[in-house]
Design a protein around this motif. Structure first.
Motif, PDB file in Angstrom:
ATOM      1  N   MET A  81      11.569 -26.903 -19.609  1.00 20.37           N
ATOM      2  CA  MET A  81      10.759 -27.335 -20.728  1.00 20.37           C
ATOM      3  C   MET A  81      11.000 -28.812 -21.042  1.00 20.37           C
ATOM      4  SD  MET A  81       8.612 -26.330 -22.976  1.00 20.37           S
ATOM      5  CE  MET A  81       8.023 -26.581 -24.586  1.00 20.37           C
ATOM      6  N   ILE A  82      12.247 -29.233 -21.004  1.00 23.96           N
ATOM      7  CA  ILE A  82      12.576 -30.615 -21.326  1.00 23.96           C
ATOM      8  C   ILE A  82      12.004 -31.559 -20.276  1.00 23.96           C
ATOM      9  CG2 ILE A  82      14.830 -30.635 -20.200  1.00 23.96           C
ATOM     10  CD1 ILE A  82      14.123 -32.323 -23.499  1.00 23.96           C
ATOM     11  N   ILE A  83      11.952 -31.110 -19.031  1.00 26.68           N
ATOM     12  CA  ILE A  83      11.400 -31.958 -17.968  1.00 26.68           C
ATOM     13  C   ILE A  83       9.911 -32.182 -18.193  1.00 26.68           C
ATOM     14  CG2 ILE A  83      10.966 -32.079 -15.486  1.00 26.68           C
ATOM     15  CD1 ILE A  83      13.605 -30.574 -15.108  1.00 26.68           C
ATOM     16  N   ILE A  84       9.207 -31.161 -18.631  1.00 27.51           N
ATOM     17  CA  ILE A  84       7.778 -31.300 -18.917  1.00 27.51           C
ATOM     18  C   ILE A  84       7.555 -32.275 -20.061  1.00 27.51           C
ATOM     19  CG2 ILE A  84       5.724 -30.064 -19.723  1.00 27.51           C
ATOM     20  CD1 ILE A  84       6.843 -27.595 -18.265  1.00 27.51           C
ATOM     21  N   LEU A  85       8.380 -32.184 -21.094  1.00 26.53           N
ATOM     22  CA  LEU A  85       8.255 -33.113 -22.222  1.00 26.53           C
ATOM     23  C   LEU A  85       8.537 -34.552 -21.808  1.00 26.53           C
ATOM     24  CD1 LEU A  85       9.894 -31.099 -25.116  1.00 26.53           C
ATOM     25  CD2 LEU A  85       7.482 -31.639 -24.819  1.00 26.53           C
ATOM     26  N   ILE A  86       9.524 -34.741 -20.952  1.00 29.24           N
ATOM     27  CA  ILE A  86       9.842 -36.087 -20.489  1.00 29.24           C
ATOM     28  C   ILE A  86       8.708 -36.649 -19.642  1.00 29.24           C
ATOM     29  CG2 ILE A  86      11.398 -37.400 -18.975  1.00 29.24           C
ATOM     30  CD1 ILE A  86      13.658 -35.600 -20.013  1.00 29.24           C
ATOM     31  N   VAL A  87       8.134 -35.830 -18.784  1.00 25.18           N
ATOM     32  CA  VAL A  87       7.008 -36.284 -17.956  1.00 25.18           C
ATOM     33  C   VAL A  87       5.808 -36.645 -18.828  1.00 25.18           C
ATOM     34  CG1 VAL A  87       5.322 -35.528 -16.229  1.00 25.18           C
ATOM     35  CG2 VAL A  87       7.746 -35.087 -15.882  1.00 25.18           C
ATOM     36  N   LEU A  88       5.517 -35.837 -19.823  1.00 26.44           N
ATOM     37  CA  LEU A  88       4.400 -36.136 -20.730  1.00 26.44           C
ATOM     38  C   LEU A  88       4.650 -37.412 -21.527  1.00 26.44           C
ATOM     39  CD1 LEU A  88       3.516 -32.587 -22.078  1.00 26.44           C
ATOM     40  CD2 LEU A  88       2.179 -33.998 -20.522  1.00 26.44           C
ATOM     41  N   PHE A  89       5.887 -37.625 -21.949  1.00 25.67           N
ATOM     42  CA  PHE A  89       6.225 -38.829 -22.690  1.00 25.67           C
ATOM     43  C   PHE A  89       6.080 -40.075 -21.811  1.00 25.67           C
ATOM     44  CE2 PHE A  89       9.346 -41.937 -24.264  1.00 25.67           C
ATOM     45  CZ  PHE A  89       8.840 -42.119 -25.540  1.00 25.67           C
ATOM     46  N   LEU A  90       6.575 -40.003 -20.591  1.00 25.20           N
ATOM     47  CA  LEU A  90       6.470 -41.149 -19.684  1.00 25.20           C
ATOM     48  C   LEU A  90       5.018 -41.447 -19.312  1.00 25.20           C
ATOM     49  CD1 LEU A  90       9.538 -40.549 -17.365  1.00 25.20           C
ATOM     50  CD2 LEU A  90       9.294 -42.209 -19.232  1.00 25.20           C
ATOM     51  N   ASP A  91       4.212 -40.409 -19.159  1.00 22.46           N
ATOM     52  CA  ASP A  91       2.793 -40.617 -18.883  1.00 22.46           C
ATOM     53  C   ASP A  91       2.096 -41.268 -20.076  1.00 22.46           C
ATOM     54  OD1 ASP A  91       0.347 -40.286 -17.324  1.00 22.46           O
ATOM     55  OD2 ASP A  91      -0.181 -38.800 -18.864  1.00 22.46           O
ATOM     56  N   ALA A  92       2.462 -40.865 -21.272  1.00 18.83           N
ATOM     57  CA  ALA A  92       1.867 -41.465 -22.468  1.00 18.83           C
ATOM     58  C   ALA A  92       2.275 -42.932 -22.609  1.00 18.83           C
ATOM     59  CB  ALA A  92       2.285 -40.681 -23.706  1.00 18.83           C
ATOM     60  N   VAL A  93       3.521 -43.251 -22.284  1.00 22.55           N
ATOM     61  CA  VAL A  93       3.968 -44.652 -22.317  1.00 22.55           C
ATOM     62  C   VAL A  93       3.175 -45.476 -21.311  1.00 22.55           C
ATOM     63  CG1 VAL A  93       5.920 -46.177 -21.798  1.00 22.55           C
ATOM     64  CG2 VAL A  93       6.262 -44.148 -23.194  1.00 22.55           C
ATOM     65  N   ARG A  94       2.961 -44.932 -20.129  1.00 23.75           N
ATOM     66  CA  ARG A  94       2.189 -45.631 -19.101  1.00 23.75           C
ATOM     67  C   ARG A  94       0.756 -45.890 -19.555  1.00 23.75           C
ATOM     68  NH1 ARG A  94      -1.403 -44.255 -15.316  1.00 23.75           N
ATOM     69  NH2 ARG A  94      -1.287 -42.081 -15.931  1.00 23.75           N
ATOM     70  N   GLU A  95       0.136 -44.897 -20.165  1.00 21.59           N
ATOM     71  CA  GLU A  95      -1.239 -45.052 -20.638  1.00 21.59           C
ATOM     72  C   GLU A  95      -1.341 -46.090 -21.751  1.00 21.59           C
ATOM     73  OE1 GLU A  95      -4.266 -43.534 -19.778  1.00 21.59           O
ATOM     74  OE2 GLU A  95      -3.193 -42.897 -17.986  1.00 21.59           O
ATOM     75  N   VAL A  96      -0.392 -46.101 -22.663  1.00 21.43           N
ATOM     76  CA  VAL A  96      -0.411 -47.085 -23.751  1.00 21.43           C
ATOM     77  C   VAL A  96      -0.266 -48.486 -23.182  1.00 21.43           C
ATOM     78  CG1 VAL A  96       0.867 -47.945 -25.744  1.00 21.43           C
ATOM     79  CG2 VAL A  96       0.335 -45.533 -25.570  1.00 21.43           C
ATOM     80  N   ARG A  97       0.624 -48.650 -22.232  1.00 19.92           N
ATOM     81  CA  ARG A  97       0.802 -49.971 -21.625  1.00 19.92           C
ATOM     82  C   ARG A  97      -0.445 -50.396 -20.854  1.00 19.92           C
ATOM     83  NH1 ARG A  97       6.511 -51.209 -19.188  1.00 19.92           N
ATOM     84  NH2 ARG A  97       5.460 -53.205 -19.217  1.00 19.92           N
ATOM     85  N   LYS A  98      -1.127 -49.436 -20.237  1.00 21.21           N
ATOM     86  CA  LYS A  98      -2.326 -49.757 -19.464  1.00 21.21           C
ATOM     87  C   LYS A  98      -3.447 -50.250 -20.373  1.00 21.21           C
ATOM     88  CE  LYS A  98      -4.935 -46.447 -17.636  1.00 21.21           C
ATOM     89  NZ  LYS A  98      -5.413 -45.386 -16.723  1.00 21.21           N
ATOM     90  N   TYR A  99      -3.646 -49.594 -21.495  1.00 14.59           N
ATOM     91  CA  TYR A  99      -4.747 -49.968 -22.372  1.00 14.59           C
ATOM     92  C   TYR A  99      -4.378 -51.057 -23.369  1.00 14.59           C
ATOM     93  CZ  TYR A  99      -7.294 -46.110 -20.389  1.00 14.59           C
ATOM     94  OH  TYR A  99      -7.928 -45.279 -19.515  1.00 14.59           O
ATOM     95  N   SER A 100      -3.102 -51.320 -23.565  1.00 16.15           N
ATOM     96  CA  SER A 100      -2.704 -52.403 -24.465  1.00 16.15           C
ATOM     97  C   SER A 100      -2.879 -53.764 -23.805  1.00 16.15           C
ATOM     98  CB  SER A 100      -1.246 -52.249 -24.883  1.00 16.15           C
ATOM     99  OG  SER A 100      -1.100 -51.126 -25.695  1.00 16.15           O
ATOM    100  N   GLY A 101      -2.743 -53.825 -22.499  1.00 14.65           N
ATOM    101  CA  GLY A 101      -2.821 -55.095 -21.791  1.00 14.65           C
ATOM    102  C   GLY A 101      -4.206 -55.466 -21.326  1.00 14.65           C
ATOM    103  N   VAL A 102      -5.222 -54.723 -21.711  1.00 14.01           N
ATOM    104  CA  VAL A 102      -6.581 -55.002 -21.252  1.00 14.01           C
ATOM    105  C   VAL A 102      -7.117 -56.234 -21.967  1.00 14.01           C
ATOM    106  CG1 VAL A 102      -8.936 -54.119 -21.175  1.00 14.01           C
ATOM    107  CG2 VAL A 102      -7.030 -52.601 -20.709  1.00 14.01           C
ATOM    108  N   GLN A 103      -7.566 -57.196 -21.183  1.00 13.06           N
ATOM    109  CA  GLN A 103      -8.171 -58.406 -21.736  1.00 13.06           C
ATOM    110  C   GLN A 103      -9.683 -58.230 -21.776  1.00 13.06           C
ATOM    111  OE1 GLN A 103      -6.446 -60.974 -22.935  1.00 13.06           O
ATOM    112  NE2 GLN A 103      -4.548 -59.918 -22.422  1.00 13.06           N
ATOM    113  N   HIS A 104     -10.269 -58.673 -22.862  1.00 10.00           N
ATOM    114  CA  HIS A 104     -11.718 -58.566 -23.004  1.00 10.00           C
ATOM    115  C   HIS A 104     -12.353 -59.811 -22.410  1.00 10.00           C
ATOM    116  CE1 HIS A 104     -10.846 -55.236 -25.579  1.00 10.00           C
ATOM    117  NE2 HIS A 104     -10.133 -56.003 -26.381  1.00 10.00           N
ATOM    118  N   GLY A 105     -13.153 -59.608 -21.394  1.00  9.21           N
ATOM    119  CA  GLY A 105     -13.793 -60.736 -20.725  1.00  9.21           C
ATOM    120  C   GLY A 105     -15.185 -60.999 -21.276  1.00  9.21           C
ATOM    121  N   LYS A 106     -15.984 -61.651 -20.468  1.00 11.33           N
ATOM    122  CA  LYS A 106     -17.354 -61.984 -20.867  1.00 11.33           C
ATOM    123  C   LYS A 106     -18.219 -60.731 -20.949  1.00 11.33           C
ATOM    124  CE  LYS A 106     -16.979 -66.473 -18.681  1.00 11.33           C
ATOM    125  NZ  LYS A 106     -17.417 -67.307 -17.567  1.00 11.33           N
ATOM    126  N   ASP A 107     -17.862 -59.708 -20.182  1.00  9.94           N
ATOM    127  CA  ASP A 107     -18.652 -58.478 -20.201  1.00  9.94           C
ATOM    128  C   ASP A 107     -18.558 -57.751 -21.529  1.00  9.94           C
ATOM    129  OD1 ASP A 107     -19.429 -58.931 -17.609  1.00  9.94           O
ATOM    130  OD2 ASP A 107     -17.847 -57.677 -16.751  1.00  9.94           O
TER     131      ASP A 107
END
Length: 69
Positions: A1-27
């Motif tokens: 159970m703890i391994i599943i929670l850790i995997v979900l937490f790490l995936d959520a951290v990855r997603e936040v970092r992915k969408y936080s660094g998005v630069q808005h261009g001309k589009d």
């Protein structure tokens, strides 16, 4: 159970970092819904981060309570 929670937490951290660094261009000026869509994705990623982090945090009291019995 703890391994599943850790995997979900790490995936959520990855997603936040992915969408936080998005630069808005001309589009982004051409497609106004693009700005809203990126913020929606960031909100969902942050929500998942908070839920998985809180679940991971609550694992410790649950573990200590079951060990005491």
């Amino acid at each position: 159970m703890i391994i599943i929670l850790i995997v979900l937490f790490l995936d959520a951290v990855r997603e936040v970092r992915k969408y936080s660094g998005v630069q808005h261009g001309k589009d982004a000026k051409l497609h106004l819904h693009m700005f809203d869509h990126l913020h929606m994705k960031l909100f969902c990623a942050q929500r998942n981060l908070y839920i998985s982090g809180f679940s991971l945090f609550l694992w410790l009291p649950r573990l200590t309570m079951t060990d005491c019995q």
